[in-house]
Design a protein around this motif. Structure first.
Motif, short mmCIF file in Angstrom:
data_model
loop_
_atom_site.label_atom_id
_atom_site.label_comp_id
_atom_site.label_asym_id
_atom_site.label_seq_id
_atom_site.Cartn_x
_atom_site.Cartn_y
_atom_site.Cartn_z
N ILE A 1 27.22 7.64 24.54
CA ILE A 1 27.65 7.99 25.90
C ILE A 1 28.69 9.11 25.90
O ILE A 1 28.79 9.88 26.87
N ASP A 2 29.46 9.23 24.83
CA ASP A 2 30.46 10.30 24.75
C ASP A 2 29.83 11.65 24.40
O ASP A 2 30.50 12.68 24.48
N SER A 3 28.54 11.63 24.04
CA SER A 3 27.86 12.87 23.65
C SER A 3 26.96 13.42 24.75
O SER A 3 26.41 14.51 24.60
N VAL A 4 26.81 12.67 25.84
CA VAL A 4 25.98 13.13 26.95
C VAL A 4 26.83 13.23 28.21
O VAL A 4 27.90 12.63 28.30
N GLU A 5 26.36 14.00 29.16
CA GLU A 5 27.05 14.11 30.45
C GLU A 5 26.21 13.42 31.51
O GLU A 5 25.07 13.82 31.77
N LEU A 6 26.77 12.40 32.11
CA LEU A 6 26.04 11.63 33.12
C LEU A 6 26.30 12.20 34.51
O LEU A 6 27.43 12.53 34.86
N VAL A 7 25.22 12.32 35.27
CA VAL A 7 25.27 12.85 36.63
C VAL A 7 24.70 11.80 37.57
O VAL A 7 23.64 11.25 37.32
N GLN A 8 25.42 11.50 38.64
CA GLN A 8 24.93 10.50 39.59
C GLN A 8 23.79 11.07 40.42
O GLN A 8 23.85 12.21 40.88
N GLY A 9 22.77 10.26 40.60
CA GLY A 9 21.64 10.71 41.40
C GLY A 9 20.60 9.64 41.52
O GLY A 9 20.65 8.61 40.83
N ASP A 10 19.62 9.86 42.40
CA ASP A 10 18.60 8.86 42.67
C ASP A 10 17.32 9.58 43.08
O ASP A 10 17.36 10.54 43.86
N LEU A 11 16.19 9.12 42.58
CA LEU A 11 14.92 9.76 42.91
C LEU A 11 14.54 9.61 44.38
O LEU A 11 13.63 10.30 44.85
N SER A 12 15.24 8.76 45.11
CA SER A 12 14.96 8.63 46.54
C SER A 12 15.85 9.53 47.38
O SER A 12 15.75 9.53 48.61
N ASP A 13 16.72 10.31 46.73
CA ASP A 13 17.68 11.15 47.45
C ASP A 13 17.58 12.60 46.97
O ASP A 13 18.01 12.93 45.88
N GLN A 14 17.01 13.46 47.82
CA GLN A 14 16.76 14.85 47.44
C GLN A 14 18.04 15.61 47.11
O GLN A 14 18.11 16.34 46.13
N SER A 15 19.08 15.44 47.91
CA SER A 15 20.30 16.22 47.70
C SER A 15 20.95 15.90 46.35
O SER A 15 21.50 16.79 45.69
N SER A 16 20.84 14.65 45.91
CA SER A 16 21.44 14.29 44.61
C SER A 16 20.66 14.92 43.46
O SER A 16 21.25 15.31 42.45
N LEU A 17 19.35 15.07 43.63
CA LEU A 17 18.55 15.71 42.60
C LEU A 17 18.82 17.22 42.56
O LEU A 17 18.93 17.81 41.49
N ASP A 18 18.96 17.82 43.74
CA ASP A 18 19.32 19.24 43.80
C ASP A 18 20.64 19.49 43.07
O ASP A 18 20.78 20.43 42.29
N GLU A 19 21.61 18.62 43.33
CA GLU A 19 22.92 18.77 42.72
C GLU A 19 22.85 18.56 41.21
O GLU A 19 23.51 19.26 40.44
N ALA A 20 22.04 17.61 40.77
CA ALA A 20 21.89 17.36 39.33
C ALA A 20 21.33 18.57 38.61
O ALA A 20 21.76 18.91 37.50
N ILE A 21 20.38 19.24 39.26
CA ILE A 21 19.80 20.46 38.66
C ILE A 21 20.84 21.58 38.64
O ILE A 21 20.97 22.31 37.65
N ARG A 22 21.60 21.71 39.71
CA ARG A 22 22.64 22.76 39.76
C ARG A 22 23.69 22.54 38.67
O ARG A 22 24.15 23.48 38.03
N ILE A 23 24.08 21.27 38.49
CA ILE A 23 25.12 20.96 37.50
C ILE A 23 24.62 21.18 36.07
O ILE A 23 25.31 21.77 35.24
N SER A 24 23.40 20.72 35.80
CA SER A 24 22.90 20.75 34.42
C SER A 24 22.30 22.09 34.00
O SER A 24 22.20 22.37 32.80
N GLU A 25 21.90 22.91 34.98
CA GLU A 25 21.26 24.20 34.67
C GLU A 25 20.25 24.03 33.53
O GLU A 25 20.35 24.68 32.48
N PRO A 26 19.24 23.18 33.71
CA PRO A 26 18.39 22.78 32.59
C PRO A 26 17.36 23.83 32.15
O PRO A 26 16.82 24.58 32.96
N ASP A 27 17.14 23.85 30.84
CA ASP A 27 15.99 24.56 30.29
C ASP A 27 14.79 23.63 30.28
O ASP A 27 13.65 24.09 30.35
#
Length: 323
Positions: free
Chosen positions: A48-74
């Protein structure tokens, strides 16, 4: 250059193994975690100290948008779902929303905020349900037999449509049953190995199960996450059956599990009609030829090894004084 990966469902069985794999490969790993009063992070506490946890839920679009913005995923691995077939009969609308429409929400977030990211969708052998041919391949027609199954079919076709419509790198992994000591207790395999450990330790005197004749293609979750990663390393996206190519009955699993603990299963197992589903899936058997040929992937852990690994882990949980 270090890659960023976002895993939805990071606290689940597959999410924990995938996070370990990606960390070993040098990724920055972000994990989507639902906000609960008591979050269950037991499977990832050791990392858990090696990963960054982001709050979100698949039933909530805004939380998923924010998770993508925070993680900037490849890379995005969508493993989150209401993933228990039995529960899907009691909660069909919730299952459809999270396991089905939730996929579209993830794809929309990726499309708008990380369009070049490669996406993996956790599809399922339960989509085949009442199988139209054996073994099942990437060309086999779907015939789901549960709300979980038809929600997964919806998610699968959403991925195909987004891939073809927006030229996104999206791959479906049609994973057959894959187990481990980290499997949830509500799944039949873990229910069996936990039951064996309880009986062995005098904490129970029976194990109640449903259909012992159902046959499944069972593999090891730690092997299957390697296939997920491999799909996103390909130049072109695609859909792959991930399976062992072998089928075993629930009864075979039971026999091996009890034998591992030195017990006679017939003395303890009770078939209970309440555990038989409204529409039963009798046989699932996958053909992983494409994955072997294109990804160079094949399972390492055999069925007997898997059962014994799970029994040993549950027996270890009950070591010490009787409770």
């Amino acid at each position: 250059m270090t890659k960023n990966a976002l895993i939805t469902g990071i606290s689940g069985q597959d999410g924990s193994y995938l996070a370990e794999l990606l960390l070993d490969k040098g990724y920055n790993v972000y994990g989507l975690l639902r906000r609960l009063s008591s979050p269950n992070t037991s499977r990832i506490d050791h990392i858990i100290d090696s990963v960054e946890l982001v709050q979100g839920d698949l039933s909530d679009q805004s939380s998923l948008d924010e998770a993508i913005r925070i993680s900037e995923p490849d890379e995005v691995y969508n493993l989150a779902a209401q993933s228990f077939v039995g529960t899907s009969w009691n909660q069909p609308v919730h299952t459809a929303d999270v396991t089905g429409i939730g996929v579209v929400r993830v794809l929309e977030a990726v499309r708008h905020f990380a369009p070049s990211a490669r996406t993996y969708q956790a599809s399922s052998s339960e989509m085949f349900g009442k199988v139209q041919e054996t073994p099942q391949t990437e060309q086999t027609k779907f015939y789901p037999r549960s709300p979980y199954g038809f929600a997964k079919v919806f998610g699968y076709w959403a991925c195909v449509n987004y891939r073809e419509s927006y030229d996104m790198h999206i791959s479906n992994g049609i994973l057959f049953n894959h187990e481990s000591p980290r499997r949830g207790i509500e799944f039949v395999t873990r229910k069996i190995t936990d039951g064996v450990a309880r009986i062995k330790n005098g904490l129970s005197d029976e194990l109640r199960l449903g259909n012992l004749d159902a046959r499944r293609d069972w593999g090891y979750a730690g092997d299957y996450v390697e296939a997920m990663w491999s799909m996103l390393q390909q130049g072109k996206p695609g859909d792959y059956v991930i399976a062992t190519g072998e089928t075993h009955s629930v009864q075979e699993f039971v026999e091996l599990a009890f034998s591992r603990a030195g017990l006679d299963w017939e003395k303890y197992v009770v078939v209970d009609p309440k555990f038989v589903r409204p529409a039963e899936v009798q046989l699932l058997l996958g053909d992983p030829s494409k994955a072997k040929e294109v990804l160079g992937w094949k399972p390492k852990i055999k069925f007997k090894e898997l059962v014994e690994m799970m029994v040993d882990a549950d027996l270890k949980r009950f070591e010490g004084p009787k409770q």
